[in-house]
Write an enzyme that holds these catalytic residues in place. Structure first.
Site, PDB file in Angstrom:
ATOM      1  N   HIS A  30      47.427  28.760  37.464  1.00  0.00           N
ATOM      2  CA  HIS A  30      46.335  29.781  37.946  1.00  0.00           C
ATOM      3  C   HIS A  30      45.032  28.705  37.531  1.00  0.00           C
ATOM      4  O   HIS A  30      44.719  28.362  36.569  1.00  0.00           O
ATOM      5  CB  HIS A  30      46.554  31.048  36.718  1.00  0.00           C
ATOM      6  CG  HIS A  30      44.968  31.771  36.817  1.00  0.00           C
ATOM      7  ND1 HIS A  30      44.390  32.121  37.993  1.00  0.00           N
ATOM      8  CD2 HIS A  30      44.395  32.055  35.621  1.00  0.00           C
ATOM      9  CE1 HIS A  30      43.280  32.768  37.525  1.00  0.00           C
ATOM     10  NE2 HIS A  30      43.198  32.680  36.379  1.00  0.00           N
ATOM     11  N   CYS A  58      44.956  38.027  36.623  1.00  0.00           N
ATOM     12  CA  CYS A  58      45.387  36.712  36.938  1.00  0.00           C
ATOM     13  C   CYS A  58      46.727  36.561  36.856  1.00  0.00           C
ATOM     14  O   CYS A  58      47.237  35.398  37.827  1.00  0.00           O
ATOM     15  CB  CYS A  58      44.467  35.649  35.979  1.00  0.00           C
ATOM     16  SG  CYS A  58      42.795  36.084  35.611  1.00  0.00           S
ATOM     17  N   ASN A  95      37.575  30.647  40.463  1.00  0.00           N
ATOM     18  CA  ASN A  95      38.852  31.561  40.255  1.00  0.00           C
ATOM     19  C   ASN A  95      38.882  32.729  40.839  1.00  0.00           C
ATOM     20  O   ASN A  95      37.883  33.719  41.074  1.00  0.00           O
ATOM     21  CB  ASN A  95      38.474  32.173  38.554  1.00  0.00           C
ATOM     22  CG  ASN A  95      39.587  32.941  37.922  1.00  0.00           C
ATOM     23  OD1 ASN A  95      40.654  33.097  38.668  1.00  0.00           O
ATOM     24  ND2 ASN A  95      39.504  33.259  36.740  1.00  0.00           N
TER      25      ASN A  95
END
Length: 360
Positions: free
Chosen positions: A285, A116, A315
């Site tokens: 994020h 990430c 995501n």
């Protein structure tokens, strides 16, 4: 003094929209259950016969190149951040170079596996290369295809409902104008929690770390006859037990994320000589809307100061920040001269942030 500046940005997502309701057809879940825990309403999945991590990256890159006004042949370095490469090796950077049709230039291609945080690790790397004068025009990409590696069953719902496919890319160029540059970047990691969010099988560890740290819920591949760890990469038992899918301990990730996000944001602003009062837009994020809302409240930011699009895409890990930043620019949420902070937290654990003054 040289700085780096974003001169072009673009994103791309597959056309295939998968709603929460669609997922109820393959697992025991509900739209309400998913929204309540993640804030996600839908996500995008690739066409498995026509799209890959690299092809998503290609589309985003072409848009970023066009936005920058440069010719693709001017690119002198590629940085590709992903946790879902097309091949175990070689990395996706060289595949993107080939698809762009610039392999003849023989420029270097670097793959970054920081999950990430990958895009921000890549941004910091690109920034340093440009400041050193080694490269002048860098293509930085974050791209992910999660949909081909998720457990679409009730067993895997805690992870599978979260992730989606997508890509974002930027062109970074050298500038002497600090008023449109990357001002500071910070990166951190703590491997103590490596297995809390992990994709361990197939892998070459053979159970060594599982045995060493007494990890529960994982199998050890140990050869008693030879008193050694076997190092089996993949076997039928792993498949039968569903160990070939991502593993996540959600509460552990959440608790660490809401602590480290504010810390690294403030640290990076301080390094840039700024405070939270100078911030125009935070692009975090897109891991979980609840995490981002918690961070917003903790840092006393207004809703309009934080950009979220996880509701539409889920995501997309390394792709989430450039994808969100690109959309924010397109929607007029980030304007020339704005102080923009980017922040990420993910598997590793790794976390990072960057502060820049938007120059386009």
């Amino acid at each position: 003094m040289l700085y780096s500046t974003i001169t072009g940005i673009g994103h791309y997502v597959p056309k295939n929209v998968v709603t929460n309701q669609d997922l109820t057809e393959v697992m025991e879940t509900s739209d309400e259950w998913i929204r309540e825990r993640t804030g996600i309403e839908e996500r995008r999945y690739i066409d498995r016969t026509k799209e890959t991590t690299t092809t998503l990256a290609l589309e985003a890159s072409l848009r970023a190149i066009k936005d920058s006004g440069i010719d693709k042949e001017e690119i002198d370095f590629i940085i590709f951040a992903t946790l879902s490469p097309d091949y175990y090796f070689p990395g996706s950077g060289v595949l993107l170079q080939r698809e762009l049709g610039i392999a003849k230039t023989e420029i270097a291609a670097l793959d970054i596996r920081a999950q990430c945080s990958g895009f921000l690790y890549g941004l910091s790397t690109a920034d340093q290369f440009i400041k050193s004068g080694m490269y002048k025009k860098i293509l930085l990409v974050g791209a992910e295809v999660h949909s081909v590696g998720l457990d679409f069953s009730t067993r895997g719902r805690g992870v599978s409902v979260i992730f989606g496919d997508g890509a974002g890319a930027v062109i970074l160029e050298a500038t002497e104008d600090k008023e449109k540059a990357v001002l500071a970047t910070k990166m951190h990691s703590d491997g103590t929690y490596a297995e809390k969010l992990s994709y361990m099988y197939p892998g070459a560890h053979g159970g060594y770390f599982i045995e060493k740290y007494g990890l529960e819920g994982f199998d050890v591949d140990y050869d008693q006859d030879n008193n050694a760890y076997g190092g089996v990469f993949l076997n039928q038992d792993m498949l039968d037990k569903g160990q070939v899918f991502p593993h996540m301990e959600g509460q552990a990730v959440f608790k660490m994320a809401v602590r480290k996000f504010p810390e690294v944001i403030l640290e990076t602003l301080h390094a840039a000589g700024l405070t939270i009062a100078d911030l125009d837009l935070l692009v975090p994020h897109q891991a979980n809307l609840r995490i981002n809302q918690f961070v917003q409240q903790t840092m006393q930011l207004k809703p309009e100061q934080v950009y979220n699009n996880i509701m539409r895409y889920g995501n997309t890990t390394a792709a989430s920040i450039p994808l969100a930043l690109s959309e924010a620019r397109d929607e007029g949420r980030v304007k020339k001269g704005d102080v923009v902070t980017l922040a990420a937290f993910g598997a590793g654990f790794t976390w990072a942030a960057a502060v820049l003054r938007w120059g386009k």
